[in-house]
Design a protein around this motif. Structure first.
Motif, mmCIF file in Angstrom:
data_model
loop_
_atom_site.group_PDB
_atom_site.id
_atom_site.type_symbol
_atom_site.label_atom_id
_atom_site.label_comp_id
_atom_site.label_asym_id
_atom_site.label_seq_id
_atom_site.Cartn_x
_atom_site.Cartn_y
_atom_site.Cartn_z
ATOM 1 N N HIS A 261 31.866 30.974 54.105
ATOM 2 C CA HIS A 261 31.584 32.122 53.226
ATOM 3 C C HIS A 261 32.073 31.870 51.807
ATOM 4 O O HIS A 261 32.856 30.939 51.552
ATOM 5 C CB HIS A 261 32.255 33.382 53.784
ATOM 6 N N THR A 262 31.590 32.717 50.897
ATOM 7 C CA THR A 262 32.036 32.645 49.509
ATOM 8 C C THR A 262 33.492 33.068 49.403
ATOM 9 O O THR A 262 34.032 33.749 50.273
ATOM 10 C CB THR A 262 31.152 33.535 48.617
ATOM 11 N N GLU A 263 34.125 32.627 48.312
ATOM 12 C CA GLU A 263 35.584 32.777 48.175
ATOM 13 C C GLU A 263 36.020 34.205 47.865
ATOM 14 O O GLU A 263 37.214 34.483 47.758
ATOM 15 C CB GLU A 263 36.102 31.806 47.096
ATOM 16 N N ASP A 264 35.074 35.146 47.761
ATOM 17 C CA ASP A 264 35.440 36.526 47.436
ATOM 18 C C ASP A 264 36.044 37.275 48.632
ATOM 19 O O ASP A 264 36.487 38.407 48.486
ATOM 20 C CB ASP A 264 34.235 37.299 46.881
ATOM 21 N N TYR A 265 36.067 36.647 49.803
ATOM 22 C CA TYR A 265 36.775 37.215 50.954
ATOM 23 C C TYR A 265 37.910 36.257 51.318
ATOM 24 O O TYR A 265 37.680 35.049 51.475
ATOM 25 C CB TYR A 265 35.842 37.379 52.151
ATOM 26 N N VAL A 266 39.118 36.796 51.434
ATOM 27 C CA VAL A 266 40.276 35.974 51.778
ATOM 28 C C VAL A 266 41.108 36.687 52.831
ATOM 29 O O VAL A 266 41.388 37.883 52.722
ATOM 30 C CB VAL A 266 41.168 35.698 50.540
ATOM 31 N N SER A 267 41.470 35.947 53.880
ATOM 32 C CA SER A 267 42.413 36.462 54.864
ATOM 33 C C SER A 267 43.468 35.386 55.095
ATOM 34 O O SER A 267 43.361 34.275 54.576
ATOM 35 C CB SER A 267 41.690 36.794 56.178
ATOM 36 N N ASP A 268 44.484 35.714 55.868
ATOM 37 C CA ASP A 268 45.557 34.746 56.134
ATOM 38 C C ASP A 268 45.039 33.490 56.808
ATOM 39 O O ASP A 268 45.646 32.425 56.709
ATOM 40 C CB ASP A 268 46.643 35.388 57.014
ATOM 41 N N SER A 269 43.917 33.618 57.517
ATOM 42 C CA SER A 269 43.389 32.475 58.261
ATOM 43 C C SER A 269 42.264 31.750 57.524
ATOM 44 O O SER A 269 41.690 30.801 58.057
ATOM 45 C CB SER A 269 42.889 32.934 59.636
ATOM 46 N N SER A 270 41.934 32.185 56.314
ATOM 47 C CA SER A 270 40.869 31.528 55.545
ATOM 48 C C SER A 270 41.356 30.190 54.989
ATOM 49 O O SER A 270 42.475 30.089 54.482
ATOM 50 C CB SER A 270 40.416 32.416 54.386
ATOM 51 N N ILE A 271 40.507 29.170 55.100
ATOM 52 C CA ILE A 271 40.830 27.842 54.589
ATOM 53 C C ILE A 271 39.840 27.491 53.494
ATOM 54 O O ILE A 271 38.630 27.423 53.755
ATOM 55 C CB ILE A 271 40.748 26.783 55.710
ATOM 56 N N PRO A 272 40.312 27.286 52.249
ATOM 57 C CA PRO A 272 39.384 26.919 51.171
ATOM 58 C C PRO A 272 38.762 25.549 51.428
ATOM 59 O O PRO A 272 39.464 24.587 51.746
ATOM 60 C CB PRO A 272 40.282 26.881 49.928
ATOM 61 N N MET A 273 37.434 25.461 51.310
ATOM 62 C CA MET A 273 36.731 24.192 51.417
ATOM 63 C C MET A 273 36.580 23.551 50.035
ATOM 64 O O MET A 273 36.653 22.345 49.875
ATOM 65 C CB MET A 273 35.344 24.396 52.034
ATOM 66 N N ASN A 274 36.324 24.389 49.046
ATOM 67 C CA ASN A 274 36.285 23.987 47.642
ATOM 68 C C ASN A 274 36.580 25.243 46.822
ATOM 69 O O ASN A 274 37.062 26.235 47.372
ATOM 70 C CB ASN A 274 34.935 23.340 47.274
ATOM 71 N N ASP A 275 36.273 25.220 45.540
ATOM 72 C CA ASP A 275 36.579 26.381 44.696
ATOM 73 C C ASP A 275 35.737 27.601 45.048
ATOM 74 O O ASP A 275 36.107 28.731 44.727
ATOM 75 C CB ASP A 275 36.359 26.036 43.215
ATOM 76 N N ASP A 276 34.594 27.382 45.702
ATOM 77 C CA ASP A 276 33.649 28.468 45.923
ATOM 78 C C ASP A 276 33.445 28.862 47.378
ATOM 79 O O ASP A 276 32.902 29.925 47.662
ATOM 80 C CB ASP A 276 32.284 28.087 45.331
ATOM 81 N N ILE A 277 33.836 28.008 48.324
ATOM 82 C CA ILE A 277 33.566 28.242 49.742
ATOM 83 C C ILE A 277 34.840 28.165 50.565
ATOM 84 O O ILE A 277 35.695 27.305 50.329
ATOM 85 C CB ILE A 277 32.551 27.208 50.280
ATOM 86 N N SER A 278 34.944 29.080 51.529
ATOM 87 C CA SER A 278 36.065 29.075 52.466
ATOM 88 C C SER A 278 35.535 29.109 53.891
ATOM 89 O O SER A 278 34.375 29.436 54.139
ATOM 90 C CB SER A 278 36.988 30.280 52.231
ATOM 91 N N LEU A 279 36.413 28.782 54.825
ATOM 92 C CA LEU A 279 36.100 28.824 56.248
ATOM 93 C C LEU A 279 37.094 29.747 56.932
ATOM 94 O O LEU A 279 38.305 29.624 56.742
ATOM 95 C CB LEU A 279 36.210 27.414 56.852
ATOM 96 N N THR A 280 36.579 30.708 57.709
ATOM 97 C CA THR A 280 37.437 31.627 58.459
ATOM 98 C C THR A 280 36.940 31.669 59.896
ATOM 99 O O THR A 280 35.733 31.740 60.146
ATOM 100 C CB THR A 280 37.410 33.047 57.842
ATOM 101 N N ALA A 281 37.881 31.609 60.834
ATOM 102 C CA ALA A 281 37.491 31.538 62.252
ATOM 103 C C ALA A 281 38.167 32.622 63.087
ATOM 104 O O ALA A 281 38.522 32.400 64.234
ATOM 105 C CB ALA A 281 37.820 30.159 62.808
ATOM 106 N N THR A 282 38.345 33.795 62.494
ATOM 107 C CA THR A 282 38.922 34.902 63.246
ATOM 108 C C THR A 282 37.950 36.082 63.273
ATOM 109 O O THR A 282 37.028 36.160 62.456
ATOM 110 C CB THR A 282 40.250 35.373 62.608
ATOM 111 N N LEU A 283 38.193 37.003 64.201
ATOM 112 C CA LEU A 283 37.324 38.173 64.309
ATOM 113 C C LEU A 283 37.444 39.104 63.103
ATOM 114 O O LEU A 283 36.564 39.927 62.869
ATOM 115 C CB LEU A 283 37.669 38.955 65.586
ATOM 116 N N ASP A 284 38.510 38.951 62.335
ATOM 117 C CA ASP A 284 38.703 39.835 61.179
ATOM 118 C C ASP A 284 37.519 39.785 60.226
ATOM 119 O O ASP A 284 37.055 40.813 59.734
ATOM 120 C CB ASP A 284 39.975 39.443 60.409
#
Length: 201
Positions: free
Chosen positions: A101-124
């Motif tokens: 997803h785009t970096e405008d959503y962040v949670s404790d489990s989000s991992i930045p892939m680059n400046d614009d994309i993150s990866l999150t693998a929780t139900l949140d």
């Protein structure tokens, strides 16, 4: 998470943040004409997601299956959530879900892939998307593609893959059928120009 353990080696690989584009000679049914976004590459191995193979279920189906929504609540689902594609991320742990997803959503489990994309693998994040609090753009992936130490490098040497820098728009694009050709076009290549035979000097 696998991507975290691969990145924690302290040494990043040259395929980190790249697209892998399957060559015609790659006959593994899981990867024929696949485009893979590599999230982590290090001497310990590699992990990525196929971004051009649809799942036979929708995001709404997923919400119902996870019991995050009742059938009578579907009408209240934001349009952005209805449009979230659910893809086959790869043949490993196919019952496990990931969201690029785009970096405008962040949670404790989000991992930045680059400046614009993150990866999150929780139900949140799934819950946030269903409530209209999610990222601007997101793709749900079930399973992932994984390689052991040196395995992906060997496949590259054997002419199994082409690689090029990833383009964010292509990751989130929902026109899956043309994504393979468009990924090749990033390199100025047409499918007809590819040979299934490896060339060795």
């Amino acid at each position: 998470m696998v991507v975290t353990s691969l990145r924690d080696t302290g040494e990043r690989g040259f395929l980190d943040g790249q697209f892998l584009i399957a060559m015609p000679g790659l006959q593994d049914g899981n990867f024929v004409r696949s485009v893979i976004y590599v999230c982590a590459h290090s001497p310990a191995g590699a992990m990525g997601f196929i971004i051009n193979r649809a799942q036979p279920i929708s995001f709404v189906d997923l919400l119902l299956h996870l019991e995050l929504m009742e059938k009578d609540e579907i009408a209240t689902l934001p349009e952005t959530a209805r449009r979230v594609p659910v893809l086959m991320g790869g043949p490993v742990e196919t019952g496990r879900g990931f969201v690029l997803h785009t970096e405008d959503y962040v949670s404790d489990s989000s991992i930045p892939m680059n400046d614009d994309i993150s990866l999150t693998a929780t139900l949140d994040i799934v819950r946030a998307i269903s409530e209209g609090r999610g990222p601007q753009r997101a793709t749900m992936l079930l399973g992932y593609a994984g390689w052991g130490p040196g395995q992906l490098e060997l496949e590259l040497a054997n002419n199994g893959w082409l690689n090029c820098p990833a383009v964010d728009d292509l990751i989130f694009d929902t026109a899956l059928d043309s994504k393979y050709d468009r990924a090749l076009a990033l390199m100025g290549i047409t499918p007809e120009a590819l040979s299934p035979d490896a060339g060795h000097a």
